[in-house]
Design a protein around this motif. Structure first.
Motif, PDB file in Angstrom:
ATOM      1  N   THR A   1       0.830  -1.196   0.000  1.00 41.31           N
ATOM      2  CA  THR A   1       0.000   0.000   0.000  1.00 41.31           C
ATOM      3  C   THR A   1       0.868   1.250   0.000  1.00 41.31           C
ATOM      4  O   THR A   1       1.737   1.404   0.859  1.00 41.31           O
ATOM      5  N   LEU A   2       0.630   2.113  -0.967  1.00 41.63           N
ATOM      6  CA  LEU A   2       1.221   3.454  -0.991  1.00 41.63           C
ATOM      7  C   LEU A   2       0.072   4.413  -0.732  1.00 41.63           C
ATOM      8  O   LEU A   2      -0.635   4.832  -1.650  1.00 41.63           O
ATOM      9  N   GLY A   3      -0.152   4.714   0.546  1.00 44.09           N
ATOM     10  CA  GLY A   3      -1.363   5.418   0.936  1.00 44.09           C
ATOM     11  C   GLY A   3      -1.114   6.727   1.658  1.00 44.09           C
ATOM     12  O   GLY A   3       0.018   7.189   1.805  1.00 44.09           O
ATOM     13  N   ALA A   4      -2.204   7.318   2.125  1.00 43.77           N
ATOM     14  CA  ALA A   4      -2.151   8.575   2.881  1.00 43.77           C
ATOM     15  C   ALA A   4      -2.135   8.265   4.370  1.00 43.77           C
ATOM     16  O   ALA A   4      -2.775   7.313   4.833  1.00 43.77           O
ATOM     17  N   LYS A   5      -1.437   9.093   5.115  1.00 43.85           N
ATOM     18  CA  LYS A   5      -1.316   8.877   6.558  1.00 43.85           C
ATOM     19  C   LYS A   5      -2.508   9.435   7.322  1.00 43.85           C
ATOM     20  O   LYS A   5      -2.953   8.868   8.316  1.00 43.85           O
ATOM     21  N   ASN A   6      -3.014  10.573   6.878  1.00 45.02           N
ATOM     22  CA  ASN A   6      -4.169  11.169   7.555  1.00 45.02           C
ATOM     23  C   ASN A   6      -4.995  11.950   6.534  1.00 45.02           C
ATOM     24  O   ASN A   6      -4.558  12.170   5.401  1.00 45.02           O
ATOM     25  N   PHE A   7      -6.171  12.355   6.943  1.00 45.24           N
ATOM     26  CA  PHE A   7      -7.106  13.018   6.054  1.00 45.24           C
ATOM     27  C   PHE A   7      -7.604  14.298   6.718  1.00 45.24           C
ATOM     28  O   PHE A   7      -8.616  14.296   7.429  1.00 45.24           O
ATOM     29  N   PRO A   8      -6.889  15.424   6.540  1.00 41.72           N
ATOM     30  CA  PRO A   8      -7.306  16.680   7.183  1.00 41.72           C
ATOM     31  C   PRO A   8      -8.646  17.186   6.664  1.00 41.72           C
ATOM     32  O   PRO A   8      -9.033  16.902   5.526  1.00 41.72           O
ATOM     33  N   LYS A   9      -9.331  17.945   7.512  1.00 44.22           N
ATOM     34  CA  LYS A   9     -10.636  18.507   7.162  1.00 44.22           C
ATOM     35  C   LYS A   9     -10.567  20.026   7.169  1.00 44.22           C
ATOM     36  O   LYS A   9      -9.756  20.634   7.870  1.00 44.22           O
ATOM     37  N   ASP A  10     -11.451  20.654   6.384  1.00 43.86           N
ATOM     38  CA  ASP A  10     -11.503  22.109   6.347  1.00 43.86           C
ATOM     39  C   ASP A  10     -12.354  22.637   7.498  1.00 43.86           C
ATOM     40  O   ASP A  10     -12.811  21.868   8.363  1.00 43.86           O
ATOM     41  N   ALA A  11     -12.603  23.953   7.502  1.00 47.29           N
ATOM     42  CA  ALA A  11     -13.342  24.579   8.605  1.00 47.29           C
ATOM     43  C   ALA A  11     -14.764  24.067   8.716  1.00 47.29           C
ATOM     44  O   ALA A  11     -15.378  24.138   9.785  1.00 47.29           O
ATOM     45  N   ASN A  12     -15.301  23.533   7.619  1.00 47.09           N
ATOM     46  CA  ASN A  12     -16.672  23.008   7.631  1.00 47.09           C
ATOM     47  C   ASN A  12     -16.725  21.509   7.924  1.00 47.09           C
ATOM     48  O   ASN A  12     -17.802  20.903   7.860  1.00 47.09           O
ATOM     49  N   GLY A  13     -15.585  20.925   8.219  1.00 46.46           N
ATOM     50  CA  GLY A  13     -15.564  19.499   8.545  1.00 46.46           C
ATOM     51  C   GLY A  13     -15.499  18.585   7.342  1.00 46.46           C
ATOM     52  O   GLY A  13     -15.645  17.366   7.480  1.00 46.46           O
TER      53      GLY A  13
ATOM     54  N   ARG B   1       3.256  11.692   2.757  1.00 45.80           N
ATOM     55  CA  ARG B   1       4.146  12.294   1.763  1.00 45.80           C
ATOM     56  C   ARG B   1       5.584  12.178   2.245  1.00 45.80           C
ATOM     57  O   ARG B   1       6.208  13.137   2.715  1.00 45.80           O
ATOM     58  N   ILE B   2       6.084  10.963   2.167  1.00 46.85           N
ATOM     59  CA  ILE B   2       7.457  10.683   2.554  1.00 46.85           C
ATOM     60  C   ILE B   2       8.212  10.182   1.331  1.00 46.85           C
ATOM     61  O   ILE B   2       7.604   9.836   0.312  1.00 46.85           O
ATOM     62  N   THR B   3       9.517  10.132   1.429  1.00 49.38           N
ATOM     63  CA  THR B   3      10.346   9.707   0.301  1.00 49.38           C
ATOM     64  C   THR B   3      11.134   8.455   0.673  1.00 49.38           C
ATOM     65  O   THR B   3      11.792   8.417   1.713  1.00 49.38           O
TER      66      THR B   3
END
Length: 300
Positions: free
Chosen positions: A222-234, A261-263
């Protein structure tokens, strides 16, 4: 025996459907989406045009190959142009659909110009598979039977379409391969030449992943994302760089998970079932027993 209340179910489904369309502001005239079945046939024709001797008509004669490629491409591009028109109309529902014919024709032509580079890149992938798999008897065997190559044919076609802004069609094309092979490659990912996916089942490559040349992945990577940030509206923030970068000549063994986003530096080896969330320098060897990314000693 009492009859099933089909009419009532139909009316209830209609109410639910109208509510869903209203929420998406598409109630007045919901535009048609590109058709998965049509794109399946389109990619089959494109693959046959790219590799007529192996993926085309088995009865094709040598003197007729160019004619076969031409007629097959004509079918594929006509169908693709229709699907492009549907995507353009879907993305601009307020505009009259007929105005997209010229734009769809132009985009189909731009895509067609990229078919020779696609073929050249796939040739490098086939070579990498042959050199990387001791079980492979020939490149021809790999082309007709390896799921990794089937997934890459779909991906390399889809990546060009994605670059032309045809994101729905591109995603459908890679999902066709995903359903057939278990390999999930987002069409937005950037993958260099000589790429080899061995076995392949369960491989996931995210949208913003960048993979260099001569990289090899095994199953369940898996080459995936570590977290999923949210905007001010969630709401989830979209379209930001969240997947790993694998530099040239990296090997990632089965079950490894690389997040964020690591190398991963060039010539590194990531062992099986390792969880990596920090960048790794070049020439590293990361395993469960040695997760401190010690460089591999230089060859004498």
């Amino acid at each position: 025996m009492e009859e099933i209340a089909i009419e009532h179910i139909v009316h209830t489904l209609a109410s639910i459907r109208e509510s869903a369309l209203q929420q998406r502001q598409r109630l007045s005239q919901p535009p048609k989406l590109p058709a998965r079945k049509a794109l399946e046939k389109c990619v089959e024709w494109l693959a046959a045009a790219l590799f007529p001797n192996r993926l085309g008509d088995p009865d094709i004669q040598a003197h007729a190959i160019n004619f076969y490629v031409g007629t097959t491409l004509d079918k594929a591009l006509r169908e693709l142009q229709q699907q492009i028109r549907l995507e353009l109309a879907f993305k601009a529902p307020a505009e009259p659909g007929k105005q997209f014919h010229a734009q769809a024709h132009t985009l189909a032509g731009q895509f067609a110009e990229q078919l020779p580079p696609i073929r050249l890149q796939l040739d490098t992938d086939l070579q990498a598979a042959y050199q990387g798999d001791p079980a492979a008897d020939s490149i021809d065997e790999i082309l007709v039977s390896y799921p990794g190559i089937l997934a890459l044919i779909h991906y390399r076609i889809a990546h060009v379409l994605h670059g032309l802004g045809l994101t729905i069609i591109a995603r459908l094309v890679t999902e066709i391969a995903h359903s057939r092979t278990g390999i999930d490659i987002h069409p937005g990912a950037q993958i260099g030449d000589h790429f080899f996916i061995d076995h392949g089942t369960g491989v996931v490559i995210g949208e913003t992943a960048i993979i260099g040349s001569h990289v090899r992945l095994y199953q369940a990577v898996t080459l995936g994302a570590k977290n999923f940030p949210k905007d001010a509206n969630g709401h989830l923030v979209k379209k930001f760089e969240r997947h790993p970068i694998l530099e040239d000549f990296v090997v990632v063994y089965a079950g490894a998970t690389i997040l964020g986003r690591i190398t991963i530096g060039q010539h590194s080896i990531i062992g099986g079932n390792v969880w990596v969330t920090r960048s790794v320098p070049a020439n590293s060897h990361v395993t469960q027993a040695h997760s401190d990314a010690k460089p591999i000693p230089a060859a004498a």
